[in-house]
Design an enzyme around this catalytic site. Structure first.
Site, PDB file in Angstrom:
ATOM      1  N   GLU A 116      -5.908 -10.554  -1.679  1.00 43.49           N
ATOM      2  CA  GLU A 116      -6.713 -10.375  -0.468  1.00 43.49           C
ATOM      3  C   GLU A 116      -8.193 -10.302  -0.806  1.00 43.49           C
ATOM      4  O   GLU A 116      -8.931  -9.484  -0.267  1.00 43.49           O
ATOM      5  CB  GLU A 116      -6.295  -9.099   0.282  1.00 43.49           C
ATOM      6  CG  GLU A 116      -4.837  -9.031   0.651  1.00 43.49           C
ATOM      7  CD  GLU A 116      -4.462  -7.766   1.416  1.00 43.49           C
ATOM      8  OE1 GLU A 116      -5.375  -7.098   1.957  1.00 43.49           O
ATOM      9  OE2 GLU A 116      -3.265  -7.445   1.478  1.00 43.49           O
ATOM     10  N   GLU A 132       0.807  -1.219   0.000  1.00 40.20           N
ATOM     11  CA  GLU A 132       0.000   0.000   0.000  1.00 40.20           C
ATOM     12  C   GLU A 132       0.844   1.274   0.000  1.00 40.20           C
ATOM     13  O   GLU A 132       0.744   2.108   0.894  1.00 40.20           O
ATOM     14  CB  GLU A 132      -0.975  -0.015   1.179  1.00 40.20           C
ATOM     15  CG  GLU A 132      -1.960  -1.170   1.105  1.00 40.20           C
ATOM     16  CD  GLU A 132      -2.952  -1.211   2.252  1.00 40.20           C
ATOM     17  OE1 GLU A 132      -2.897  -0.315   3.126  1.00 40.20           O
ATOM     18  OE2 GLU A 132      -3.761  -2.146   2.302  1.00 40.20           O
ATOM     19  N   ASP A 136     -12.087 -10.486  -1.048  1.00 36.69           N
ATOM     20  CA  ASP A 136     -13.346 -10.792  -0.392  1.00 36.69           C
ATOM     21  C   ASP A 136     -14.425  -9.940  -1.051  1.00 36.69           C
ATOM     22  O   ASP A 136     -14.127  -8.943  -1.702  1.00 36.69           O
ATOM     23  CB  ASP A 136     -13.309 -10.578   1.135  1.00 36.69           C
ATOM     24  CG  ASP A 136     -12.626  -9.291   1.562  1.00 36.69           C
ATOM     25  OD1 ASP A 136     -12.659  -8.293   0.805  1.00 36.69           O
ATOM     26  OD2 ASP A 136     -12.047  -9.263   2.654  1.00 36.69           O
ATOM     27  N   HIS A 155     -10.378  -6.155  -2.469  1.00 43.56           N
ATOM     28  CA  HIS A 155     -11.452  -6.029  -1.486  1.00 43.56           C
ATOM     29  C   HIS A 155     -12.608  -5.330  -2.197  1.00 43.56           C
ATOM     30  O   HIS A 155     -12.592  -4.116  -2.395  1.00 43.56           O
ATOM     31  CB  HIS A 155     -10.989  -5.208  -0.277  1.00 43.56           C
ATOM     32  CG  HIS A 155      -9.910  -5.860   0.518  1.00 43.56           C
ATOM     33  ND1 HIS A 155     -10.105  -7.027   1.226  1.00 43.56           N
ATOM     34  CD2 HIS A 155      -8.616  -5.513   0.726  1.00 43.56           C
ATOM     35  CE1 HIS A 155      -8.977  -7.371   1.829  1.00 43.56           C
ATOM     36  NE2 HIS A 155      -8.059  -6.475   1.540  1.00 43.56           N
ATOM     37  N   ASN A 186       2.242  -4.776  -3.366  1.00 43.13           N
ATOM     38  CA  ASN A 186       0.837  -5.106  -3.140  1.00 43.13           C
ATOM     39  C   ASN A 186       0.045  -3.847  -2.833  1.00 43.13           C
ATOM     40  O   ASN A 186       0.496  -2.991  -2.071  1.00 43.13           O
ATOM     41  CB  ASN A 186       0.746  -6.086  -1.956  1.00 43.13           C
ATOM     42  CG  ASN A 186      -0.633  -6.681  -1.774  1.00 43.13           C
ATOM     43  OD1 ASN A 186      -1.225  -7.177  -2.726  1.00 43.13           O
ATOM     44  ND2 ASN A 186      -1.144  -6.654  -0.555  1.00 43.13           N
TER      45      ASN A 186
END
Length: 647
Positions: free
Chosen positions: A418, A311, A420, A389, A354
């Site tokens: 990651e 990030e 979801d 996300h 990432n």
């Protein structure tokens, strides 16, 4: 984040629409077994104690149920509050639902429910329910799930507040569990169907125990320790390295032949304060190098992929770089150093950069430019990680495909790191149970995303879900406290329609997915940071209401969410939100809008994609801020110069 599918019904899925299967057995959920009750009706504190010198007493002033509650007064720090030992109550590997009712004596604050555990004198603190707005006007319920994953010699539940030391009341605390179901063994394993790349799950210690461990080993081919490899877990104090959280997770993976993704060597969050204390550039880079040499070397070739830096992009900045302490002290050299040292220590590992929201054009392009620049300098970046996300209506498949295409041809692999899919589309939503239409929309999103990733298997070399099942997800506490359902398996570890969206989409019908939309706007609930570059617009003012919530607080900093609602009869075609800070707070980063601050005056203007507020419509912005001493909530807000009601 839960519809239950029993083993007896699994064989019906091929013949019956999935929604019908869910409806048929939802009423069969067993009654929870209660192991703890505190109602304070006997006039005692019922075993509760203060965490410091605060005073606890049974009180008849107010009560949620009955005539008494627990009064907590005399607090001198936000972390002080009532605590109850559950060492002899909770069993390892059992998922408990903890519920507590809280009410402030005066004013308002954010309360949270947490667990403290100690092993060999080392304390660990785990949030069960994140910051939740509590006032003196009524009782608020804090409900969350907790699974003890390790042997401990101390275990307690406690309540604390985020910003103030005001007195509050506690009542009707319960802890219960539903007996575990065996995992379904008559359905296909995800890893047996998706063979183009490893499919993994992010895990904590709870996911390697009992039926959780069975589910993990059966369906997934890789794991990511979600928090256990971060700096605060591995080097909490300088040069004192510990791997007690990560080692059991990686041992489980090794024993089951699973690959391991290491997450993460460098991040602006979850980095202990000592790392940045009195650090000039040379000192900070030396601490970084020492950390990577120790942590990466500890695992050698066991970890085949590392998220080296995490990030680092802020697309609202002219150069696209997040203004973290890492960057403000070292510029790009912390990224260069991290990758070069990681390559020396772990020469066989794939090294990734990432980030989140990389499907948003501005963020995607900023990350692309950085990767191209650094690779041109010889920095050994092997892969780009896309967190993903997302939610049931965002992003579009077209935007996600554009993300994958952008990084083709520059010599990097791409990994979904990651993923979801939240059932919520805004911070203002909260459902007591997941609506059937949201679960179906979620299944379509998983279906379409996995189909896309499989089409790009030459570029996408792994997909990791950020969690194993709905009973343990970070989205239960972020961006607000509410139960989410973002994964393939429900809270009882049974397959959901989302699972069938990945494994056999014919089981969920052929309706079009909401993800076919061409919208490029990120959802506030899906984002973990800055949204697309905003532009201001103007419009007529209307009646309005504003809700301001502190959603996270730590020493010297906090995170907040502000919701603007159009309560008038006329649409707002552009908005400008204003307020005054009274505690010297400063906004450091804001998403879903643009911000300016002059002294205590804060002005937020809409982003290009959320300026239109129809009658009854709303928009939310979130921000990170700093504070000293206190962090009072602003008392008044305006939208386009008109005073708003404060909720």
């Amino acid at each position: 984040m839960r519809a239950l599918m029993r083993l007896a019904l699994a064989t019906l899925v091929a013949a019956v629409p999935f929604a019908a299967v869910v409806a048929a057995h939802a009423a069969d959920d067993p009654t929870p077994i209660t192991v703890l009750t505190s109602d304070f009706e006997d006039g005692t504190v019922q075993g509760w104690a203060g965490r410091s010198a605060e005073t606890l007493a049974a009180s008849a002033t107010v009560a949620h149920g009955g005539t008494r509650s627990l009064s907590i007064t005399g607090r001198t720090a936000t972390w002080q509050g009532p605590s109850l030992s559950v060492l002899d109550t909770f069993e390892k590997g059992t998922s408990y639902t903890i519920s507590a009712w809280v009410r402030m004596a005066e004013g308002s604050d954010n309360a949270r429910l947490s667990v403290e555990r100690r092993t060999a004198g080392t304390a660990t603190y785990e949030t069960v329910v994140g910051n939740t707005a509590v006032t003196s006007g009524g009782w608020v319920n804090l409900t969350g799930r907790y699974t003890l994953a390790t042997d401990v010699d101390f275990l307690s539940v406690y309540i604390e507040t985020a910003s103030t030391t005001g007195s509050f009341y506690l009542d009707d605390v319960t802890a219960s569990y539903v007996p575990a179901l065996p995992i379904q063994t008559d359905i296909p394993a995800v890893k047996s169907v998706v063979t183009e790349f490893p499919v993994g799950a992010a895990i904590t210690g709870a996911e390697i125990i009992g039926t959780h461990g069975d589910l993990l080993a059966r369906h997934f081919t890789s794991v990511t320790p979600g928090n256990a490899l971060k700096w605060d877990a591995t080097e909490p104090t300088e040069n004192a390295f510990t791997y007690t959280q990560a080692d059991p997770l990686i041992a489980f993976a090794t024993a089951h032949g699973m690959k391991v993704r290491g997450h993460t060597l460098v991040w602006h969050n979850q980095t202990p304060a000592w790392v940045f204390a009195n650090a000039d550039k040379a000192t900070l880079l030396a601490r970084l190098e020492n950390h990577i040499r120790n942590v990466a070397a500890h695992y050698g070739t066991t970890i085949g992929v590392w998220d080296v830096v995490n990030e680092v992009i802020d697309e609202s900045q002219s150069d696209g770089m997040r203004r973290s302490t890492w960057y403000t002290v070292t510029g790009l050299d912390y990224i260069r150093t991290a990758f070069r040292v990681a390559r020396e220590v772990a020469p066989a590992a794939k090294l990734c950069i990432n980030d989140y929201n990389t499907n948003v054009a501005a963020k995607r392009d900023a990350l692309y430019n950085l990767v191209v620049q650094l690779k041109g300098e010889g920095v050994p970046i092997d892969c780009v990680g896309h967190q993903m996300h997302v939610n049931v209506s965002w992003p579009s498949i077209a935007d996600t495909e554009a993300m994958l295409k952008k990084f083709q041809g520059i010599g990097v692999e791409q990994q979904i790191t990651e993923m979801d899919v939240s059932i919520y589309t805004s911070s203002g939503e909260s459902f007591p149970t997941p609506p059937a239409d949201r679960l179906l929309a979620q299944a379509y999103m998983y279906r379409d995303m996995f189909a896309l990733f499989r089409r790009y298997a030459a570029d996408v070399t792994s997909v990791t879900l950020w969690g194993l099942a709905d009973d343990n997800t970070w989205l239960d506490t972020y961006p607000v406290a509410r139960k989410d359902a973002p994964l393939l398996f429900d809270t009882r570890l049974q397959a959901k329609s989302a699972y069938w969206g990945v494994v056999d989409p014919t089981k969920i019908g052929t309706s079009p997915s909401p993800s076919a939309s061409t919208s490029t706007s990120p959802s506030p609930s899906a984002s973990t940071g800055t949204s697309p570059s905003p532009s201001a617009s103007t419009g007529t003012s209307a009646s309005c209401a504003v809700t301001y919530r502190v959603t996270g607080s730590w020493t010297g900093g906090f995170q907040a969410d502000v919701k603007i609602a159009n309560t008038g009869a006329t649409a707002i075609s552009g908005w400008k939100l204003g307020w005054q800070f009274t505690g010297g707070q400063t906004v450091s980063q804001l998403w879903n809008g643009s911000v300016t601050q002059s002294g205590s005056a804060v002005t937020v203007t809409n982003a290009a994609w959320n300026g239109a507020l129809p009658a009854g419509g709303s928009a939310s912005v979130g921000f990170l801020g700093s504070w000293t001493g206190s962090n009072p909530v602003p008392s008044a807000f305006t939208v386009n110069g008109t005073a708003c009601a404060v909720l």
